[in-house]
Design a protein around this motif. Structure first.
Motif, PDB file in Angstrom:
ATOM      1  N   PHE A   6      22.545  12.383   4.726  1.00  0.00           N
ATOM      2  CA  PHE A   6      21.346  12.099   4.025  1.00  0.00           C
ATOM      3  C   PHE A   6      19.998  12.765   4.812  1.00  0.00           C
ATOM      4  N   GLY A   7      19.174  11.883   5.178  1.00  0.00           N
ATOM      5  CA  GLY A   7      18.017  12.065   5.746  1.00  0.00           C
ATOM      6  C   GLY A   7      16.684  11.787   5.179  1.00  0.00           C
ATOM      7  N   GLN A   8      15.851  12.834   4.958  1.00  0.00           N
ATOM      8  CA  GLN A   8      14.817  12.629   4.134  1.00  0.00           C
ATOM      9  C   GLN A   8      15.029  12.904   2.613  1.00  0.00           C
ATOM     10  N   PHE A   9      14.481  12.226   1.889  1.00  0.00           N
ATOM     11  CA  PHE A   9      14.696  12.312   0.267  1.00  0.00           C
ATOM     12  C   PHE A   9      13.433  12.579  -0.087  1.00  0.00           C
ATOM     13  N   ILE A  10      13.351  13.924  -0.641  1.00  0.00           N
ATOM     14  CA  ILE A  10      11.973  14.273  -1.207  1.00  0.00           C
ATOM     15  C   ILE A  10      12.283  15.280  -2.406  1.00  0.00           C
ATOM     16  N   GLY A  11      11.291  14.804  -3.585  1.00  0.00           N
ATOM     17  CA  GLY A  11      11.421  15.840  -4.818  1.00  0.00           C
ATOM     18  C   GLY A  11      12.881  15.563  -5.486  1.00  0.00           C
ATOM     19  N   GLY A  12      13.731  14.572  -5.109  1.00  0.00           N
ATOM     20  CA  GLY A  12      14.654  14.405  -5.617  1.00  0.00           C
ATOM     21  C   GLY A  12      16.094  14.824  -5.210  1.00  0.00           C
ATOM     22  N   LYS A  13      15.900  15.389  -3.931  1.00  0.00           N
ATOM     23  CA  LYS A  13      16.764  15.875  -3.323  1.00  0.00           C
ATOM     24  C   LYS A  13      16.987  15.261  -1.588  1.00  0.00           C
ATOM     25  N   TRP A  14      18.055  15.395  -1.109  1.00  0.00           N
ATOM     26  CA  TRP A  14      18.313  15.141   0.505  1.00  0.00           C
ATOM     27  C   TRP A  14      18.053  16.298   1.166  1.00  0.00           C
ATOM     28  N   CYS A  15      17.358  16.245   2.354  1.00  0.00           N
ATOM     29  CA  CYS A  15      16.928  17.550   3.130  1.00  0.00           C
ATOM     30  C   CYS A  15      16.685  16.966   4.635  1.00  0.00           C
ATOM     31  N   HIS A  16      16.903  17.953   5.400  1.00  0.00           N
ATOM     32  CA  HIS A  16      16.638  17.581   6.849  1.00  0.00           C
ATOM     33  C   HIS A  16      15.175  17.828   7.146  1.00  0.00           C
ATOM     34  N   GLY A  17      14.592  17.010   7.847  1.00  0.00           N
ATOM     35  CA  GLY A  17      13.331  16.951   8.513  1.00  0.00           C
ATOM     36  C   GLY A  17      12.978  17.907   9.178  1.00  0.00           C
ATOM     37  N   LYS A  18      11.658  18.198   9.412  1.00  0.00           N
ATOM     38  CA  LYS A  18      11.249  19.490  10.427  1.00  0.00           C
ATOM     39  C   LYS A  18      10.557  18.967  11.596  1.00  0.00           C
TER      40      LYS A  18
END
Length: 478
Positions: A6-18
């Protein structure tokens, strides 16, 4: 691992933070690393804010019944994830598995309740003084919401903000405590599985500079909701002033408990001990300071201490454990300071009063303090730990000055069998919530919140929904 997937949930998708530094999540029951996630950067937070802004127009005009159906779908996904979620909550917060399961169930209640409330957003029509005219009072979503949650209830606090905001037609960027991010991720995964439209609900986990400042300073954010300390709430109020945001603040507490001479002592003790040491005392509405009539004082102190000694302290997922650790070493040190202050001011440690060396975690014994003076930290301030501070009273009129002499006014409690005294107590106690012969104040269907330095606004009930809505008046003449 949950942190890898998981990680960050942005715009409907899981993504890795920067973000520059990863967030390391530890188990307070043994001090061991549970996992790490790439933290959110300012760029990530702004992306989440942009996604929420873009999604707002469509979501707020989605029919209330459709929003309700989605919240019901979220609740069903949460029920299916109950077993896994309880383990994550227990590992991150340290609370016993049974308490973690109960927290997840109460979080499901929030989505079920607000699914129903979404269908009951009522306005009203008022006759106008203008011939052929009428007034219409309606309610509209306030807009994009920035929500911030604490670590002590890592799921139910998230649900209390998400469920009413989504029911009202708002979009949300939520920033949970970095100490318990996996618990919030479990909720957002249920949102994703339920089919939440992209951008309607977003999760960012990271340092304050990257996840707080961009939200609090943005004119796009129309409302801020916080569960946290009074000091943080005061800062947030100041920071929100330039953009005149709407605020909901659920802040600190220091709940008094009055035990009158006609109280059912055994009932008061059974309920008080179970409540005081739940979640290792790290509960804003828990019973902190006990004012016991002198005729019952000795029996109450001894009964409290006997029950406290029977509490099984240990790792949250071990069988039979009824109290886990404090969340981190800072809380452990803070509790030691409070107990040392009480001792120095003449209080008696009847039971507990020491650390417990167990598993390498942050454990402190269930502690009962007697003869505690009113100026001791254990009574004067929120202890937020496994400390029951007990003092006596004889004069009923003097009692009110002592009980209400606090900047905090979240919850307050009393035990009595006298109907007249019940009414007097409810009237005279300065608190947003009052329990008489009961500590059960938190439920999805009723408003939760405090007054004075304990905050503003309400979560729960129809009041919680309307805290995410603006009132619009229209004068219509035909």
């Amino acid at each position: 691992m949950i942190y890898d997937n998981f990680g960050q949930f942005i715009g409907g998708k899981w993504c890795h933070g920067k973000g520059k530094e990863p967030i390391h999540v530890s188990d307070p029951g043994n001090g061991k690393l549970l996992g790490s996630i790439p933290s959110a950067s300012t760029e990530d937070t702004l992306a989440a804010l942009s996604a929420a802004e873009t999604a707002l127009e469509s979501w707020k005009h989605t029919q209330a019944w459709a929003r309700a159906d989605l919240l019901q779908a979220v609740a069903r996904e949460m029920v299916a994830a109950s077993a896994e979620a309880a383990v994550v909550i227990s590992q991150e917060s340290g609370k016993p598995l049974a308490q973690a399961k109960r927290e997840w169930e109460l979080s499901v209640d929030q989505f079920v309740w607000y699914a129903e409330e979404a269908r009951r957003i009522y306005g009203r029509v008022v006759e106008s003084r203008v011939p052929g005219g009428r007034f219409e009072v309606t309610h509209e979503a306030v807009g994009v919401v920035a929500a911030f949650t604490a670590w002590n209830f890592p799921v139910v606090l998230v649900a209390r903000k998400l469920a009413p905001a989504l029911a009202a037609g708002c979009t949300v960027v939520l920033r949970p405590s970095s100490e318990v991010p996996g618990s919030a991720m479990m909720v957002f995964e249920c949102l994703r599985k339920a089919g939440i439209p992209a951008g309607v609900a977003n999760l960012v986990v990271g340092p304050t500079a990257e996840t707080y400042e961009p939200l609090i300073s943005s004119p796009v954010v129309k409302k801020v909701s916080l569960t946290g300390s009074t000091q943080l709430g005061q800062q947030m109020i100041r920071d929100s002033a330039d953009t005149v945001k709407r605020l909901s603040m659920e802040l600190g507490g220091n709940a008094p408990v009055i035990v009158y001479e006609d109280a059912d002592v055994e009932k008061a003790l059974d309920l008080s001990v179970a409540t005081k040491f739940a979640n290792c005392g790290q509960v804003c509405v828990t019973c902190d300071r006990f004012y016991v009539h002198e005729s019952l004082y000795a029996a109450f102190v001894e009964g409290f201490a006997q029950r406290a000694r029977q509490i099984t302290v240990g790792y949250g997922q071990d069988d039979g454990v009824t109290m886990g650790p404090l969340i981190n070493p800072r809380r452990l040190q803070a509790i030691e300071t409070i107990v040392a202050d009480a001792r120095a001011k003449g209080a008696k440690v009847v039971s507990g009063g020491h650390r417990i060396d167990l598993h390498g975690g942050y454990f402190y014994a269930p502690t009962v303090l007697a003869d505690v003076p009113d100026d001791a930290l254990a009574i004067a301030e929120e202890n937020f730990g496994p400390i029951a501070a007990i003092t006596s009273f004889s004069d009923h009129e003097d009692l009110w000055a002592r009980v209400n002499n606090s900047a905090f006014a979240l919850s307050a409690y009393a035990f009595t069998r006298d109907p007249a005294r019940i009414r007097e107590t409810v009237t005279k106690l300065e608190a947003g919530m009052v329990g008489i012969n009961s500590y059960a104040l938190a439920a999805a269907e009723v408003p939760f919140g405090g007054i004075k330095a304990s905050g503003m606004g309400r979560e729960g009930g129809s009041e919680g929904l309307h805290d995410y809505m603006n009132v619009k008046l229209a004068q219509i003449v035909v």
